[in-house]
Design a protein around this motif. Structure first.
Motif, PDB file in Angstrom:
ATOM      1  N   GLU A   1       0.813  -1.011   0.045  1.00  0.00           N
ATOM      2  CA  GLU A   1      -0.143   0.041   0.042  1.00  0.00           C
ATOM      3  C   GLU A   1       0.849   1.194  -0.024  1.00  0.00           C
ATOM      4  OE1 GLU A   1      -4.257   1.341   2.005  1.00  0.00           O
ATOM      5  OE2 GLU A   1      -3.117  -0.173   2.984  1.00  0.00           O
ATOM      6  N   ASP A   2       2.166   1.366   0.802  1.00  0.00           N
ATOM      7  CA  ASP A   2       2.737   2.460   0.693  1.00  0.00           C
ATOM      8  C   ASP A   2       3.559   2.799  -0.487  1.00  0.00           C
ATOM      9  OD1 ASP A   2       2.143   2.622   3.605  1.00  0.00           O
ATOM     10  OD2 ASP A   2       4.064   1.702   4.163  1.00  0.00           O
ATOM     11  N   LYS A   3       4.115   1.549  -1.030  1.00  0.00           N
ATOM     12  CA  LYS A   3       4.824   1.864  -2.545  1.00  0.00           C
ATOM     13  C   LYS A   3       3.809   2.207  -3.642  1.00  0.00           C
ATOM     14  CE  LYS A   3       8.657   1.022  -0.658  1.00  0.00           C
ATOM     15  NZ  LYS A   3       9.712   2.038  -0.609  1.00  0.00           N
ATOM     16  N   MET A   4       2.487   1.486  -3.574  1.00  0.00           N
ATOM     17  CA  MET A   4       1.660   1.757  -4.692  1.00  0.00           C
ATOM     18  C   MET A   4       1.140   3.464  -4.446  1.00  0.00           C
ATOM     19  SD  MET A   4       1.015  -0.687  -6.666  1.00  0.00           S
ATOM     20  CE  MET A   4      -0.663  -0.665  -7.273  1.00  0.00           C
ATOM     21  N   LEU A   5       0.875   3.860  -3.194  1.00  0.00           N
ATOM     22  CA  LEU A   5       0.793   5.377  -2.901  1.00  0.00           C
ATOM     23  C   LEU A   5       1.967   6.311  -3.440  1.00  0.00           C
ATOM     24  CD1 LEU A   5      -1.543   7.238  -1.887  1.00  0.00           C
ATOM     25  CD2 LEU A   5       0.007   7.238   0.571  1.00  0.00           C
ATOM     26  N   GLU A   6       2.922   5.846  -3.356  1.00  0.00           N
ATOM     27  CA  GLU A   6       4.264   6.488  -3.745  1.00  0.00           C
ATOM     28  C   GLU A   6       4.162   6.733  -5.403  1.00  0.00           C
ATOM     29  OE1 GLU A   6       7.822   5.144  -2.119  1.00  0.00           O
ATOM     30  OE2 GLU A   6       7.065   5.473  -0.249  1.00  0.00           O
ATOM     31  N   ALA A   7       3.690   5.520  -5.869  1.00  0.00           N
ATOM     32  CA  ALA A   7       3.425   5.565  -7.328  1.00  0.00           C
ATOM     33  C   ALA A   7       2.501   6.293  -7.856  1.00  0.00           C
ATOM     34  CB  ALA A   7       3.560   4.081  -7.889  1.00  0.00           C
ATOM     35  N   GLY A   8       1.457   6.788  -7.239  1.00  0.00           N
ATOM     36  CA  GLY A   8       0.452   7.369  -7.491  1.00  0.00           C
ATOM     37  C   GLY A   8      -0.793   6.669  -7.613  1.00  0.00           C
ATOM     38  N   ALA A   9      -0.780   5.338  -6.986  1.00  0.00           N
ATOM     39  CA  ALA A   9      -2.272   4.703  -7.219  1.00  0.00           C
ATOM     40  C   ALA A   9      -2.638   4.949  -5.442  1.00  0.00           C
ATOM     41  CB  ALA A   9      -1.703   3.311  -7.388  1.00  0.00           C
ATOM     42  N   LYS A  10      -4.169   5.227  -5.615  1.00  0.00           N
ATOM     43  CA  LYS A  10      -4.742   5.147  -4.311  1.00  0.00           C
ATOM     44  C   LYS A  10      -5.521   3.891  -4.020  1.00  0.00           C
ATOM     45  CE  LYS A  10      -5.194   9.880  -4.724  1.00  0.00           C
ATOM     46  NZ  LYS A  10      -5.212  11.258  -4.032  1.00  0.00           N
ATOM     47  N   THR A  11      -5.488   3.755  -2.891  1.00  0.00           N
ATOM     48  CA  THR A  11      -6.365   2.460  -2.214  1.00  0.00           C
ATOM     49  C   THR A  11      -7.891   2.882  -2.423  1.00  0.00           C
ATOM     50  OG1 THR A  11      -4.705   2.051  -1.003  1.00  0.00           O
ATOM     51  CG2 THR A  11      -6.746   0.641  -0.522  1.00  0.00           C
ATOM     52  N   ILE A  12      -8.585   2.173  -3.076  1.00  0.00           N
ATOM     53  CA  ILE A  12     -10.224   2.170  -3.343  1.00  0.00           C
ATOM     54  C   ILE A  12     -10.754   1.499  -2.166  1.00  0.00           C
ATOM     55  CG2 ILE A  12     -12.010   1.942  -4.833  1.00  0.00           C
ATOM     56  CD1 ILE A  12     -10.136   2.205  -7.219  1.00  0.00           C
ATOM     57  N   ARG A  13     -10.185   0.297  -1.764  1.00  0.00           N
ATOM     58  CA  ARG A  13     -10.885  -0.581  -1.056  1.00  0.00           C
ATOM     59  C   ARG A  13      -9.767  -1.457  -0.336  1.00  0.00           C
ATOM     60  NH1 ARG A  13     -15.787  -3.405  -2.929  1.00  0.00           N
ATOM     61  NH2 ARG A  13     -16.442  -1.259  -3.047  1.00  0.00           N
ATOM     62  N   ARG A  14     -10.030  -1.565   0.898  1.00  0.00           N
ATOM     63  CA  ARG A  14      -8.941  -2.555   1.775  1.00  0.00           C
ATOM     64  C   ARG A  14      -9.948  -3.467   2.665  1.00  0.00           C
ATOM     65  NH1 ARG A  14      -7.673   1.432   4.686  1.00  0.00           N
ATOM     66  NH2 ARG A  14      -6.091   2.139   3.492  1.00  0.00           N
ATOM     67  N   GLU A  15      -9.561  -4.863   2.440  1.00  0.00           N
ATOM     68  CA  GLU A  15     -10.408  -5.635   3.449  1.00  0.00           C
ATOM     69  C   GLU A  15      -9.567  -6.954   3.937  1.00  0.00           C
ATOM     70  OE1 GLU A  15     -13.768  -5.835   3.555  1.00  0.00           O
ATOM     71  OE2 GLU A  15     -14.085  -4.417   2.002  1.00  0.00           O
ATOM     72  N   GLY A  16      -9.745  -7.038   5.312  1.00  0.00           N
ATOM     73  CA  GLY A  16      -9.121  -8.282   5.871  1.00  0.00           C
ATOM     74  C   GLY A  16      -7.904  -7.934   6.605  1.00  0.00           C
ATOM     75  N   ARG A  17      -7.521  -6.733   6.873  1.00  0.00           N
ATOM     76  CA  ARG A  17      -6.437  -6.247   7.649  1.00  0.00           C
ATOM     77  C   ARG A  17      -6.333  -6.816   9.054  1.00  0.00           C
ATOM     78  NH1 ARG A  17      -2.102  -2.125   6.977  1.00  0.00           N
ATOM     79  NH2 ARG A  17      -2.740  -2.308   4.767  1.00  0.00           N
ATOM     80  N   ALA A  18      -7.670  -6.766   9.482  1.00  0.00           N
ATOM     81  CA  ALA A  18      -7.784  -7.136  11.162  1.00  0.00           C
ATOM     82  C   ALA A  18      -7.233  -8.663  11.438  1.00  0.00           C
ATOM     83  CB  ALA A  18      -9.334  -6.703  11.727  1.00  0.00           C
ATOM     84  N   GLU A  19      -7.726  -9.486  10.588  1.00  0.00           N
ATOM     85  CA  GLU A  19      -7.484 -10.710  10.568  1.00  0.00           C
ATOM     86  C   GLU A  19      -6.100 -11.319  10.245  1.00  0.00           C
ATOM     87  OE1 GLU A  19     -10.115  -9.639   8.725  1.00  0.00           O
ATOM     88  OE2 GLU A  19     -11.671  -9.896  10.340  1.00  0.00           O
ATOM     89  N   GLY A  20      -5.663 -10.590   9.136  1.00  0.00           N
ATOM     90  CA  GLY A  20      -4.220 -10.874   8.786  1.00  0.00           C
ATOM     91  C   GLY A  20      -4.241 -12.400   8.137  1.00  0.00           C
ATOM     92  N   ARG A  21      -5.368 -12.583   7.482  1.00  0.00           N
ATOM     93  CA  ARG A  21      -5.449 -14.124   6.876  1.00  0.00           C
ATOM     94  C   ARG A  21      -5.254 -13.881   5.200  1.00  0.00           C
ATOM     95  NH1 ARG A  21      -3.878 -18.280   9.848  1.00  0.00           N
ATOM     96  NH2 ARG A  21      -5.122 -19.501   8.264  1.00  0.00           N
ATOM     97  N   TRP A  22      -6.280 -12.985   4.617  1.00  0.00           N
ATOM     98  CA  TRP A  22      -6.278 -12.755   3.475  1.00  0.00           C
ATOM     99  C   TRP A  22      -6.518 -11.125   3.215  1.00  0.00           C
ATOM    100  CZ3 TRP A  22     -10.728 -14.925  -0.312  1.00  0.00           C
ATOM    101  CH2 TRP A  22     -10.770 -14.394  -1.431  1.00  0.00           C
ATOM    102  N   ILE A  23      -5.906 -10.360   2.904  1.00  0.00           N
ATOM    103  CA  ILE A  23      -5.919  -9.149   2.702  1.00  0.00           C
ATOM    104  C   ILE A  23      -6.100  -8.658   1.161  1.00  0.00           C
ATOM    105  CG2 ILE A  23      -4.812  -6.643   3.253  1.00  0.00           C
ATOM    106  CD1 ILE A  23      -3.447  -7.906   5.645  1.00  0.00           C
ATOM    107  N   LEU A  24      -7.156  -7.878   0.849  1.00  0.00           N
ATOM    108  CA  LEU A  24      -7.310  -7.460  -0.391  1.00  0.00           C
ATOM    109  C   LEU A  24      -7.088  -6.083  -0.519  1.00  0.00           C
ATOM    110  CD1 LEU A  24      -9.991  -8.938  -2.865  1.00  0.00           C
ATOM    111  CD2 LEU A  24      -9.804  -6.129  -2.348  1.00  0.00           C
ATOM    112  N   LEU A  25      -6.361  -5.565  -1.582  1.00  0.00           N
ATOM    113  CA  LEU A  25      -6.197  -4.075  -1.627  1.00  0.00           C
ATOM    114  C   LEU A  25      -6.683  -3.828  -3.138  1.00  0.00           C
ATOM    115  CD1 LEU A  25      -2.552  -3.971  -0.103  1.00  0.00           C
ATOM    116  CD2 LEU A  25      -4.762  -3.266   1.290  1.00  0.00           C
ATOM    117  N   ASP A  26      -7.583  -2.991  -3.342  1.00  0.00           N
ATOM    118  CA  ASP A  26      -8.161  -2.570  -4.413  1.00  0.00           C
ATOM    119  C   ASP A  26      -7.597  -1.355  -4.944  1.00  0.00           C
ATOM    120  OD1 ASP A  26      -9.465  -2.181  -6.867  1.00  0.00           O
ATOM    121  OD2 ASP A  26     -11.658  -2.573  -5.969  1.00  0.00           O
ATOM    122  N   PHE A  27      -6.482  -1.251  -5.972  1.00  0.00           N
ATOM    123  CA  PHE A  27      -6.088   0.043  -6.677  1.00  0.00           C
ATOM    124  C   PHE A  27      -6.954   0.364  -7.871  1.00  0.00           C
ATOM    125  CE2 PHE A  27      -2.967  -1.916  -3.897  1.00  0.00           C
ATOM    126  CZ  PHE A  27      -2.567  -1.126  -3.052  1.00  0.00           C
TER     127      PHE A  27
END
Length: 133
Positions: free
Chosen positions: A60-86
């Motif tokens: 997420e940090d490197k994509m933000l640096e590259a100019g891509a914004k996170t549209i959606r983020r799911e699963g971070r609390a569980e840490g089993r399957w994290i989906l990052l939509d750019f």
């Protein structure tokens, strides 16, 4: 239809970020043909929940640096399957057990893979041609 040049650029940024946090079996699938909502799925595996969260955070940090914004983020609390939509790129960071269970590569097996130049990349059976037609 194939993934856009911007999607290919971003997937390499995401793959390098995942690799820098010791992600394993990194695979990029060009899903632009059957899935009109996005161009590329990047799939990576972490060894444990903490590693999965660290990989996703770095991506997420490197994509933000590259100019891509996170549209959606799911699963971070569980840490089993994290989906990052750019938008053009969707990143799936799995715990190894969950990756085997959900087996996204099997579900999208008809989609071509995109060759990645990172140490943690899985072997590519059918790389997408990089030459312009």
């Amino acid at each position: 239809m194939t993934a856009s040049p911007r999607a290919r650029e971003l997937v390499n940024v995401a793959a390098a970020a995942a690799d820098s946090k010791q992600a394993e079996d990194i695979v990029a699938l060009d899903v632009s043909g059957p899935l009109p909502l996005t161009d590329v799925f990047l799939i990576a595996t972490g060894r444990n929940e903490r590693n999965v969260v660290a990989i996703a955070g770095e991506v997420e940090d490197k994509m933000l640096e590259a100019g891509a914004k996170t549209i959606r983020r799911e699963g971070r609390a569980e840490g089993r399957w994290i989906l990052l939509d750019f938008g053009d790129v969707i990143v799936h960071v799995f715990h190894e057990e969950d990756r085997m269970y959900y087996s996204l590569e099997r579900l999208w097996k008809d989609c071509p893979t995109i060759a990645l130049d990172v140490a943690g990349a899985a072997a590519v059976d059918e790389p997408v041609s990089e030459t312009a037609e």
